[in-house]
Design a protein around this motif. Structure first.
Motif, PDB file in Angstrom:
ATOM      1  N   ASN A 178       0.819  -1.217   0.000  1.00 31.00           N
ATOM      2  CA  ASN A 178       0.000   0.000   0.000  1.00 31.00           C
ATOM      3  C   ASN A 178       0.850   1.264   0.000  1.00 31.00           C
ATOM      4  OD1 ASN A 178       1.046  -0.253   2.576  1.00 31.00           O
ATOM      5  ND2 ASN A 178      -0.815   0.492   3.597  1.00 31.00           N
ATOM      6  N   LEU A 179       2.155   1.126  -0.038  1.00 29.20           N
ATOM      7  CA  LEU A 179       3.043   2.288  -0.011  1.00 29.20           C
ATOM      8  C   LEU A 179       3.078   2.968  -1.379  1.00 29.20           C
ATOM      9  CD1 LEU A 179       6.017   0.720   1.975  1.00 29.20           C
ATOM     10  CD2 LEU A 179       4.217   2.235   2.855  1.00 29.20           C
ATOM     11  N   PRO A 180       2.872   4.290  -1.439  1.00 28.94           N
ATOM     12  CA  PRO A 180       2.842   5.019  -2.721  1.00 28.94           C
ATOM     13  C   PRO A 180       4.244   5.284  -3.267  1.00 28.94           C
ATOM     14  CG  PRO A 180       2.486   6.552  -0.929  1.00 28.94           C
ATOM     15  CD  PRO A 180       2.584   5.181  -0.293  1.00 28.94           C
ATOM     16  N   LEU A 181       4.964   4.226  -3.564  1.00 27.81           N
ATOM     17  CA  LEU A 181       6.338   4.339  -4.045  1.00 27.81           C
ATOM     18  C   LEU A 181       6.371   4.877  -5.474  1.00 27.81           C
ATOM     19  CD1 LEU A 181       7.385   0.810  -2.782  1.00 27.81           C
ATOM     20  CD2 LEU A 181       8.283   2.957  -1.855  1.00 27.81           C
ATOM     21  N   PRO A 182       7.449   5.566  -5.856  1.00 26.69           N
ATOM     22  CA  PRO A 182       7.580   5.998  -7.261  1.00 26.69           C
ATOM     23  C   PRO A 182       7.733   4.769  -8.152  1.00 26.69           C
ATOM     24  CG  PRO A 182       9.618   6.403  -6.046  1.00 26.69           C
ATOM     25  CD  PRO A 182       8.590   5.999  -5.031  1.00 26.69           C
TER      26      PRO A 182
END
Length: 354
Positions: A178-182
């Motif tokens: 769920n992490l909004p990583l690039p």
């Protein structure tokens, strides 16, 4: 998040993956391709390909909250496996797909992915709870489409993922988060006009570029199919008793393939040099013992015998082969007996010499 993404890629390399990429969950083209493939019944008896509906192409339905997919690849080509073309050329040898010669990759890669998830959670701490789940060919995941979108390679005309610097001899795994990583840039395709994989396929299962009819594929016939192998396809299987590598062997990009240092992928029990008569003689107890911890065990002893019977039928006529086949006419399995009878019929010149 940009800094964390760089850390994730470094940790991945330290854990034994050769490449790590990150992508989002938007897969409309892959979803359409899958639905078309299913509509054409190219999946054969692999009902699990359609059982989960849109979960396969929409990661957030499989693991709620998923925003990104961390895609990894791990090389599996060993020096011993690289020398197996000679085995494929010898009709009395038992050819096993190179991916299955060593330890089953599923558990190994899943454990590594879980370690990667643990490192990520330790880095972000409790202030930013991460929701992560690892997959290695164990759930409805479009792993090839995700790998392509994450920049690990492009999907070739044979449907395998190809990397310009590493060929295609690698496994794939995913970590949903769920992490909004690039995200990384998708890989561009570089097959060009080449059609080597289409031309080499022994059963012509690659019916068009990027279109594989699994019902004709040797890997499907020897691994996924539970019943009888269609008679018209048996002679085309040759001595391949578990899977097929022809489309990868011929691929020009595999001249860049690298050997793995992962000892668990090294051939076990001399599976890279076995003779057909040798493995046909294994009792069920021996089969289970020699395939412990291997992907091969999933097909069970009866399908193992079925596959080898077909290969023995394709081998040059031999009294030794006939002598090995005849006792199996009394096997408990109707399927085994059927394929043994077919194999014996291919050796009529020995059984009833003129």
């Amino acid at each position: 998040m940009a800094s964390l993404a760089l850390q994730i890629k470094q940790w991945g390399l330290e854990l034994g993956f050769q490449q790590v990429g990150i992508t989002d969950t938007d897969l409309p083209e892959a979803e359409a391709h899958l639905e078309n493939w299913l509509d054409n019944n190219f999946h054969g008896e692999m009902d699990y390909m359609q059982r989960h509906g849109l979960k396969r192409s929409r990661p957030e339905l499989l693991h709620p909250g998923t925003l990104r997919v961390i895609s990894v690849r791990m090389d599996y080509r060993t020096e011993a496996a690289a020398a197996m073309n000679q085995s494929l050329a010898d009709p009395t040898s038992a050819y096993i797909s190179r991916y299955a010669l060593g330890r089953d990759y599923h558990k190994l890669m899943r454990n590594r992915l879980q370690k990667l998830a643990d490192k990520i959670q330790a880095e972000i701490g409790s202030d930013l709870p991460g929701s992560m789940r690892a997959f290695v060919d164990s759930a409805p995941v479009l792993e090839k489409a995700l790998a392509e979108k994450a920049g690990l390679g492009w999907i070739g005309k044979h449907s395998n993922v190809i990397n310009r610097k590493a060929g295609s001899w690698f496994f794939l795994g995913e970590l949903f988060t769920n992490l909004p990583l690039p995200i990384d840039s998708p890989a561009a395709a570089h097959c060009g006009e080449c059609r080597a994989c289409l031309d080499i396929c022994p059963t012509q299962a690659i019916i068009a570029p990027y279109q594989v009819d699994a019902r004709r594929c040797v890997s499907y016939l020897t691994i996924e199919l539970y019943g009888s192998i269609p008679e018209n396809l048996r002679p085309l299987i040759g001595n391949r008793i578990y899977g097929c590598d022809d489309c990868q062997i011929i691929c020009p990009w595999n001249r860049f393939a690298r050997l793995t240092d992962e000892q668990d992928f090294s051939p076990r029990h001399r599976l890279n040099t076995r003779q057909l008569l040798d493995v046909f003689a294994w009792s069920e107890t021996e089969f289970l013992a020699k395939t412990e911890g291997s992907a091969i065990r999933r097909i069970g002893h009866q399908r193992w015998l079925r596959n080898i019977a077909v290969a023995l039928g394709n081998a040059p006529a031999s009294a030794l082969i006939v002598d090995a086949l005849k006792p199996m006419l009394n096997h408990d399995s109707d399927m085994v007996r059927e394929h043994v009878q077919w194999a014996l019929a291919q050796h009529q010149s020995v059984i009833n010499p003129k």
